[in-house]
Design an enzyme around this catalytic site. Structure first.
Site, PDB file in Angstrom:
ATOM      1  N   CYS A  67      38.495-103.757   4.182  1.00 36.31           N
ATOM      2  CA  CYS A  67      39.881-103.293   4.307  1.00 36.31           C
ATOM      3  C   CYS A  67      40.814-104.467   4.614  1.00 36.31           C
ATOM      4  O   CYS A  67      40.509-105.298   5.476  1.00 36.31           O
ATOM      5  CB  CYS A  67      39.982-102.243   5.411  1.00 36.31           C
ATOM      6  SG  CYS A  67      41.644-101.581   5.583  1.00 36.31           S
ATOM      7  N   CYS A  71      43.137-103.927  11.966  1.00 36.28           N
ATOM      8  CA  CYS A  71      43.016-103.101  13.181  1.00 36.28           C
ATOM      9  C   CYS A  71      41.908-103.678  14.073  1.00 36.28           C
ATOM     10  O   CYS A  71      40.758-103.819  13.631  1.00 36.28           O
ATOM     11  CB  CYS A  71      42.710-101.665  12.806  1.00 36.28           C
ATOM     12  SG  CYS A  71      43.875-101.004  11.589  1.00 36.28           S
ATOM     13  N   CYS A  74      38.275-102.122  14.462  1.00 31.03           N
ATOM     14  CA  CYS A  74      37.597-101.529  13.302  1.00 31.03           C
ATOM     15  C   CYS A  74      36.562-102.447  12.663  1.00 31.03           C
ATOM     16  O   CYS A  74      36.849-103.604  12.330  1.00 31.03           O
ATOM     17  CB  CYS A  74      38.646-101.135  12.272  1.00 31.03           C
ATOM     18  SG  CYS A  74      37.921-100.299  10.849  1.00 31.03           S
ATOM     19  N   CYS A 111      36.381 -84.042   6.011  1.00 25.09           N
ATOM     20  CA  CYS A 111      37.319 -85.156   6.058  1.00 25.09           C
ATOM     21  C   CYS A 111      36.735 -86.333   5.287  1.00 25.09           C
ATOM     22  O   CYS A 111      35.565 -86.671   5.466  1.00 25.09           O
ATOM     23  CB  CYS A 111      37.553 -85.595   7.500  1.00 25.09           C
ATOM     24  SG  CYS A 111      38.000 -84.229   8.561  1.00 25.09           S
ATOM     25  N   CYS A 142      40.478 -82.697   4.280  1.00 24.79           N
ATOM     26  CA  CYS A 142      41.302 -83.675   5.004  1.00 24.79           C
ATOM     27  C   CYS A 142      40.991 -85.045   4.408  1.00 24.79           C
ATOM     28  O   CYS A 142      39.838 -85.310   4.043  1.00 24.79           O
ATOM     29  CB  CYS A 142      40.946 -83.658   6.492  1.00 24.79           C
ATOM     30  SG  CYS A 142      41.871 -84.872   7.460  1.00 24.79           S
ATOM     31  N   CYS A 202      47.315 -84.656  10.678  1.00 16.93           N
ATOM     32  CA  CYS A 202      46.273 -84.923  11.675  1.00 16.93           C
ATOM     33  C   CYS A 202      46.580 -86.321  12.194  1.00 16.93           C
ATOM     34  O   CYS A 202      46.549 -87.292  11.432  1.00 16.93           O
ATOM     35  CB  CYS A 202      44.908 -84.882  10.998  1.00 16.93           C
ATOM     36  SG  CYS A 202      43.574 -85.477  12.043  1.00 16.93           S
ATOM     37  N   ARG A 274      41.050 -82.900  19.128  1.00  6.94           N
ATOM     38  CA  ARG A 274      39.684 -83.212  18.671  1.00  6.94           C
ATOM     39  C   ARG A 274      39.074 -84.386  19.418  1.00  6.94           C
ATOM     40  O   ARG A 274      39.653 -85.479  19.469  1.00  6.94           O
ATOM     41  CB  ARG A 274      39.688 -83.524  17.174  1.00  6.94           C
ATOM     42  CG  ARG A 274      38.281 -83.884  16.672  1.00  6.94           C
ATOM     43  CD  ARG A 274      38.227 -84.093  15.184  1.00  6.94           C
ATOM     44  NE  ARG A 274      38.824 -82.986  14.504  1.00  6.94           N
ATOM     45  CZ  ARG A 274      39.709 -83.081  13.512  1.00  6.94           C
ATOM     46  NH1 ARG A 274      40.063 -84.253  13.059  1.00  6.94           N
ATOM     47  NH2 ARG A 274      40.211 -82.012  12.963  1.00  6.94           N
TER      48      ARG A 274
HETATM   49  S1  SF4 Z   1      41.194 -98.569  10.820  1.00  6.60           S
HETATM   50 FE1  SF4 Z   1      39.845 -99.943   9.652  1.00  6.60          FE
HETATM   51  S2  SF4 Z   1      39.706 -98.975   7.647  1.00  6.60           S
HETATM   52 FE2  SF4 Z   1      41.482 -98.068   8.662  1.00  6.60          FE
HETATM   53  S3  SF4 Z   1      43.225 -99.327   8.057  1.00  6.60           S
HETATM   54 FE3  SF4 Z   1      42.475-100.211   9.980  1.00  6.60          FE
HETATM   55  S4  SF4 Z   1      41.021-101.806   9.315  1.00  6.60           S
HETATM   56 FE4  SF4 Z   1      41.368-100.479   7.550  1.00  6.60          FE
END
Ligand code: SF4
Length: 332
Positions: A67, A71, A74, A111, A142, A202, A274
């Site tokens: 990705c 984040c 993650c 989901c 979802c 959500c 949740r």
């Molecule tokens: S949470 Fe992970 S998968 Fe989702 S946008 Fe952020 S880096 Fe990408």
């Protein structure tokens, strides 16, 4: 007027506060003695839901890793060295087959999550087919695919998508400590596009990322003060992952976590609250307190995207011990 909450608070006929919420009002509730807080959350919960039923959702990663977002929590971000192997978008028929298995095991909502900044035009046909196929199984659908523009949201709505997940993650104040590649305002724009298209929202966040209690409170104030509170509010407890910037974040203290759930229930009385990621690190007693505080939805299955989750048997045993039954779709 509820005298405990101060003179400026509006309230419904039962004396409970109504939005728009201020941080001070929310903080006063969060800081109540624990028994008072839980009593109040449970009372509101009973006014709006069957207290002994929990909604079960299943989450499948339809496109894992690689990705472009950063984040800090993650494992799927290409910015972090987590050793996760990236994969391409799953085939439509495989997704539908997995959804059928989840339905047969009791899940009512399916989901599907993709590790994207936002879906590309070339992917839309496949995700639309996934929504249509899962919907045809009689399940709620979802998706969480990153940022959506209004046109993409409209296409997903037309395909029959019930919910779109897009979390704000934390407070606006703390947000920059966690993510730099998209802004808090970007997140709110996607939520507004989803709402305008008629898909249910959500939206929740993650706690235990090193934030202060005030950040948890502000996050819930933002959610509760949206034009309509989200239909589902996932509250995740960080599972620290080696190789991510938050690998060493100090864990949230369990009572603080339960307070967060109770505040979410009180401020968003009609939303599904949740328990999401992090249940593997919670004791049965902590989960029981969360259900008492108003949580009424969980993810089932032994994985959550790339993280662990209590397995089916473990959940069935816990629910049996607590006298909790699964919520049927018709009851929602
Ligand atoms: S949470 Fe992970 S998968 Fe989702 S946008 Fe952020 S880096 Fe990408």
């Amino acid at each position: 007027m509820n005298a405990e909450l101060g003179p400026n608070l509006t309230s419904d006929p039962l004396g409970w506060a109504l939005p728009p919420w201020t941080r001070e009002e929310a903080q006063a509730i969060y800081d109540q003695p624990f028994n008072d807080l839980l009593f109040r959350a449970q009372t509101i919960h009973r006014e709006n839901f069957d207290p002994n039923r929990v909604q079960l959702s299943r989450l499948l990663s339809i496109k894992t890793g690689g990705c472009p977002e950063d984040c800090g929590y993650c494992s799927q971000s290409a910015h972090h060295e987590t050793g996760l192997k990236a994969s391409k978008l799953m085939e439509v028929q495989r997704v539908i087959a997995e959804a059928r298995k989840a339905r047969d095991a009791g899940a009512t909502r399916y989901c599907m999550g993709a590790a994207w900044r936002s879906p590309k035009e070339r992917d839309m046909e496949a995700v639309v087919a996934m929504v249509e196929g899962v919907k045809a199984l009689g399940m709620e659908t979802c998706m969480t695919l990153g940022m959506l523009d209004l046109e993409q949201a409209a296409r997903l709505k037309q395909a029959g998508l019930d919910y779109y997940n897009h979390n704000i993650d934390t407070s606006e104040r703390y947000y920059g400590e966690v993510i730099s590649t998209r802004s808090f305002a970007d997140r709110l724009d996607t939520l507004e596009n989803v709402r305008q298209s008629g898909i249910k929202v959500c939206c929740g966040g993650i706690v235990g990322m090193g934030e202060e209690p005030v950040d948890r409170i502000d996050m819930l104030v933002t959610l509760a003060n949206l034009p309509e509170p989200p239909d589902s509010v996932p509250i995740n407890m960080l599972i620290p992952i080696a190789g991510t910037p938050l690998a060493d974040a100090s864990p949230i203290e369990p009572i603080e976590f339960v307070r967060t759930i109770a505040l979410a229930r009180i401020m968003m009385p009609k939303s599904y609250i949740r328990l999401s990621a992090g249940r593997t690190a919670m004791s049965d007693e902590m989960q029981a307190l969360c259900f008492f505080a108003g949580a009424n939805s969980v993810f089932v299955g032994d994985t959550l995207l790339t993280a662990g989750n209590p397995g089916q048997d473990e959940d069935a045993l816990l629910f049996r011990r607590l006298g909790i039954e699964r919520m049927e779709l018709e009851a929602e």
